[in-house]
Design a protein around this motif. Structure first.
Motif, PDB file in Angstrom:
ATOM      1  N   ILE A 146      32.703   4.841 -65.501  1.00 56.59           N
ATOM      2  CA  ILE A 146      32.111   4.546 -64.202  1.00 56.59           C
ATOM      3  C   ILE A 146      32.536   5.671 -63.266  1.00 56.59           C
ATOM      4  CG2 ILE A 146      32.027   2.905 -62.299  1.00 56.59           C
ATOM      5  CD1 ILE A 146      32.804   0.784 -64.516  1.00 56.59           C
ATOM      6  N   VAL A 147      31.550   6.307 -62.631  1.00 54.84           N
ATOM      7  CA  VAL A 147      31.809   7.483 -61.802  1.00 54.84           C
ATOM      8  C   VAL A 147      31.435   7.178 -60.360  1.00 54.84           C
ATOM      9  CG1 VAL A 147      31.283   9.915 -61.447  1.00 54.84           C
ATOM     10  CG2 VAL A 147      31.338   8.982 -63.770  1.00 54.84           C
ATOM     11  N   SER A 148      32.344   7.515 -59.443  1.00 52.12           N
ATOM     12  CA  SER A 148      32.134   7.297 -58.015  1.00 52.12           C
ATOM     13  C   SER A 148      32.759   8.462 -57.257  1.00 52.12           C
ATOM     14  CB  SER A 148      32.772   5.966 -57.596  1.00 52.12           C
ATOM     15  OG  SER A 148      32.468   5.672 -56.256  1.00 52.12           O
ATOM     16  N   SER A 149      32.724   8.374 -55.935  1.00 51.27           N
ATOM     17  CA  SER A 149      33.388   9.376 -55.102  1.00 51.27           C
ATOM     18  C   SER A 149      33.816   8.724 -53.796  1.00 51.27           C
ATOM     19  CB  SER A 149      32.463  10.561 -54.835  1.00 51.27           C
ATOM     20  OG  SER A 149      31.353  10.139 -54.083  1.00 51.27           O
ATOM     21  N   TYR A 150      34.639   9.433 -53.054  1.00 51.50           N
ATOM     22  CA  TYR A 150      35.160   8.960 -51.773  1.00 51.50           C
ATOM     23  C   TYR A 150      35.532  10.210 -50.987  1.00 51.50           C
ATOM     24  CZ  TYR A 150      37.838   6.201 -48.438  1.00 51.50           C
ATOM     25  OH  TYR A 150      38.297   5.606 -47.286  1.00 51.50           O
ATOM     26  N   PRO A 151      35.453  10.181 -49.644  1.00 52.51           N
ATOM     27  CA  PRO A 151      35.863  11.368 -48.886  1.00 52.51           C
ATOM     28  C   PRO A 151      37.272  11.824 -49.288  1.00 52.51           C
ATOM     29  CG  PRO A 151      34.795   9.812 -47.438  1.00 52.51           C
ATOM     30  CD  PRO A 151      34.949   9.126 -48.774  1.00 52.51           C
ATOM     31  N   GLY A 152      37.380  13.035 -49.730  1.00 55.09           N
ATOM     32  CA  GLY A 152      38.652  13.579 -50.206  1.00 55.09           C
ATOM     33  C   GLY A 152      38.736  13.600 -51.723  1.00 55.09           C
ATOM     34  N   LEU A 153      37.885  12.810 -52.372  1.00 59.93           N
ATOM     35  CA  LEU A 153      37.814  12.790 -53.830  1.00 59.93           C
ATOM     36  C   LEU A 153      36.370  13.051 -54.243  1.00 59.93           C
ATOM     37  CD1 LEU A 153      40.014   9.648 -54.585  1.00 59.93           C
ATOM     38  CD2 LEU A 153      40.624  12.025 -55.027  1.00 59.93           C
ATOM     39  N   LYS A 154      36.128  14.240 -54.777  1.00 59.12           N
ATOM     40  CA  LYS A 154      34.766  14.588 -55.183  1.00 59.12           C
ATOM     41  C   LYS A 154      34.275  13.665 -56.291  1.00 59.12           C
ATOM     42  CE  LYS A 154      35.151  19.532 -54.302  1.00 59.12           C
ATOM     43  NZ  LYS A 154      35.164  20.861 -54.934  1.00 59.12           N
ATOM     44  N   LYS A 155      35.205  13.299 -57.174  1.00 65.16           N
ATOM     45  CA  LYS A 155      34.813  12.497 -58.323  1.00 65.16           C
ATOM     46  C   LYS A 155      35.955  11.575 -58.714  1.00 65.16           C
ATOM     47  CE  LYS A 155      33.318  13.202 -63.108  1.00 65.16           C
ATOM     48  NZ  LYS A 155      33.083  14.219 -64.124  1.00 65.16           N
ATOM     49  N   ILE A 156      35.620  10.302 -58.939  1.00 66.00           N
ATOM     50  CA  ILE A 156      36.559   9.326 -59.477  1.00 66.00           C
ATOM     51  C   ILE A 156      35.896   8.776 -60.737  1.00 66.00           C
ATOM     52  CG2 ILE A 156      37.856   7.195 -59.084  1.00 66.00           C
ATOM     53  CD1 ILE A 156      37.247   7.572 -56.060  1.00 66.00           C
ATOM     54  N   GLU A 157      36.489   9.045 -61.875  1.00 68.07           N
ATOM     55  CA  GLU A 157      35.937   8.568 -63.144  1.00 68.07           C
ATOM     56  C   GLU A 157      36.895   7.529 -63.715  1.00 68.07           C
ATOM     57  OE1 GLU A 157      34.334  10.473 -67.335  1.00 68.07           O
ATOM     58  OE2 GLU A 157      34.835  11.790 -65.650  1.00 68.07           O
ATOM     59  N   ILE A 158      36.381   6.320 -63.956  1.00 67.81           N
ATOM     60  CA  ILE A 158      37.213   5.192 -64.379  1.00 67.81           C
ATOM     61  C   ILE A 158      36.661   4.621 -65.681  1.00 67.81           C
ATOM     62  CG2 ILE A 158      38.077   2.912 -63.738  1.00 67.81           C
ATOM     63  CD1 ILE A 158      37.495   3.696 -60.802  1.00 67.81           C
ATOM     64  N   TRP A 159      37.555   4.313 -66.615  1.00 67.06           N
ATOM     65  CA  TRP A 159      37.166   3.590 -67.816  1.00 67.06           C
ATOM     66  C   TRP A 159      38.358   2.794 -68.319  1.00 67.06           C
ATOM     67  CZ3 TRP A 159      38.235   8.702 -67.590  1.00 67.06           C
ATOM     68  CH2 TRP A 159      39.087   9.267 -68.519  1.00 67.06           C
ATOM     69  N   THR A 160      38.104   1.865 -69.220  1.00 69.12           N
ATOM     70  CA  THR A 160      39.152   0.991 -69.722  1.00 69.12           C
ATOM     71  C   THR A 160      38.942   0.705 -71.201  1.00 69.12           C
ATOM     72  OG1 THR A 160      40.264  -1.131 -69.419  1.00 69.12           O
ATOM     73  CG2 THR A 160      37.887  -1.088 -69.019  1.00 69.12           C
ATOM     74  N   ASP A 161      40.034   0.357 -71.868  1.00 68.60           N
ATOM     75  CA  ASP A 161      39.951  -0.073 -73.265  1.00 68.60           C
ATOM     76  C   ASP A 161      40.179  -1.582 -73.367  1.00 68.60           C
ATOM     77  OD1 ASP A 161      42.667  -0.357 -72.812  1.00 68.60           O
ATOM     78  OD2 ASP A 161      43.294   1.049 -74.367  1.00 68.60           O
ATOM     79  N   GLY A 162      40.203  -2.263 -72.224  1.00 69.99           N
ATOM     80  CA  GLY A 162      40.441  -3.701 -72.196  1.00 69.99           C
ATOM     81  C   GLY A 162      41.892  -4.058 -71.938  1.00 69.99           C
ATOM     82  N   LYS A 163      42.780  -3.088 -72.052  1.00 70.33           N
ATOM     83  CA  LYS A 163      44.204  -3.320 -71.814  1.00 70.33           C
ATOM     84  C   LYS A 163      44.760  -2.395 -70.745  1.00 70.33           C
ATOM     85  CE  LYS A 163      45.076  -4.982 -76.441  1.00 70.33           C
ATOM     86  NZ  LYS A 163      45.861  -4.875 -77.654  1.00 70.33           N
ATOM     87  N   LYS A 164      44.317  -1.153 -70.734  1.00 66.90           N
ATOM     88  CA  LYS A 164      44.791  -0.173 -69.769  1.00 66.90           C
ATOM     89  C   LYS A 164      43.614   0.402 -68.998  1.00 66.90           C
ATOM     90  CE  LYS A 164      48.937   1.156 -72.196  1.00 66.90           C
ATOM     91  NZ  LYS A 164      49.799   2.219 -72.626  1.00 66.90           N
ATOM     92  N   LEU A 165      43.943   0.964 -67.842  1.00 69.10           N
ATOM     93  CA  LEU A 165      42.942   1.591 -66.994  1.00 69.10           C
ATOM     94  C   LEU A 165      43.156   3.097 -67.064  1.00 69.10           C
ATOM     95  CD1 LEU A 165      40.763   0.893 -64.785  1.00 69.10           C
ATOM     96  CD2 LEU A 165      42.571   1.340 -63.131  1.00 69.10           C
ATOM     97  N   TYR A 166      42.067   3.843 -67.235  1.00 63.47           N
ATOM     98  CA  TYR A 166      42.126   5.296 -67.286  1.00 63.47           C
ATOM     99  C   TYR A 166      41.338   5.847 -66.106  1.00 63.47           C
ATOM    100  CZ  TYR A 166      43.533   4.154 -72.012  1.00 63.47           C
ATOM    101  OH  TYR A 166      44.182   3.621 -73.093  1.00 63.47           O
ATOM    102  N   VAL A 167      41.942   6.776 -65.380  1.00 66.91           N
ATOM    103  CA  VAL A 167      41.304   7.329 -64.192  1.00 66.91           C
ATOM    104  C   VAL A 167      41.461   8.844 -64.192  1.00 66.91           C
ATOM    105  CG1 VAL A 167      41.268   7.329 -61.670  1.00 66.91           C
ATOM    106  CG2 VAL A 167      41.868   5.236 -62.891  1.00 66.91           C
TER     107      VAL A 167
END
Length: 95
Positions: free
Chosen positions: A35-56
């Motif tokens: 899942i890809v998003s952005s926020y002022p100050g962050l050009k890109k935030i890429e998030i994914w999970t394996d069901g146990k941990k969060l990867y960013v």
């Protein structure tokens, strides 16, 4: 890329991540299982999970003039997704 532990009481999945981003009025798009998003100050935030941990994975916008606001937002987002505060995450990661 950073890996974050998630509290056992949180059922982390793509739907949960998308709902959390929607609750913060963030636009996002799904690219495969990321899942890809952005926020002022962050050009890109890429998030994914394996069901146990969060990867960013993030890409910083070095031209942004208020990094303190961005850091606060990002820490609050991680707290909502993982259930752990900044201090708790730091303590878990340093073990």
């Amino acid at each position: 890329m950073r890996t974050y532990p998630v509290k056992k009481t949180i059922k982390i999945n793509e739907a949960y991540v998308m709902e959390t981003l929607k609750s913060r009025n963030l636009e996002f798009q799904q690219e495969g299982d990321h899942i890809v998003s952005s926020y002022p100050g962050l050009k890109k935030i890429e998030i994914w999970t394996d069901g146990k941990k969060l990867y960013v994975e993030t890409e910083t916008d070095t031209q942004y003039s208020n990094p303190g606001e961005t850091i606060k937002f990002f820490n609050n987002l991680l707290e909502a997704l993982t259930g752990y505060t900044t201090k708790e995450r730091k303590k878990l990661i340093s073990k």
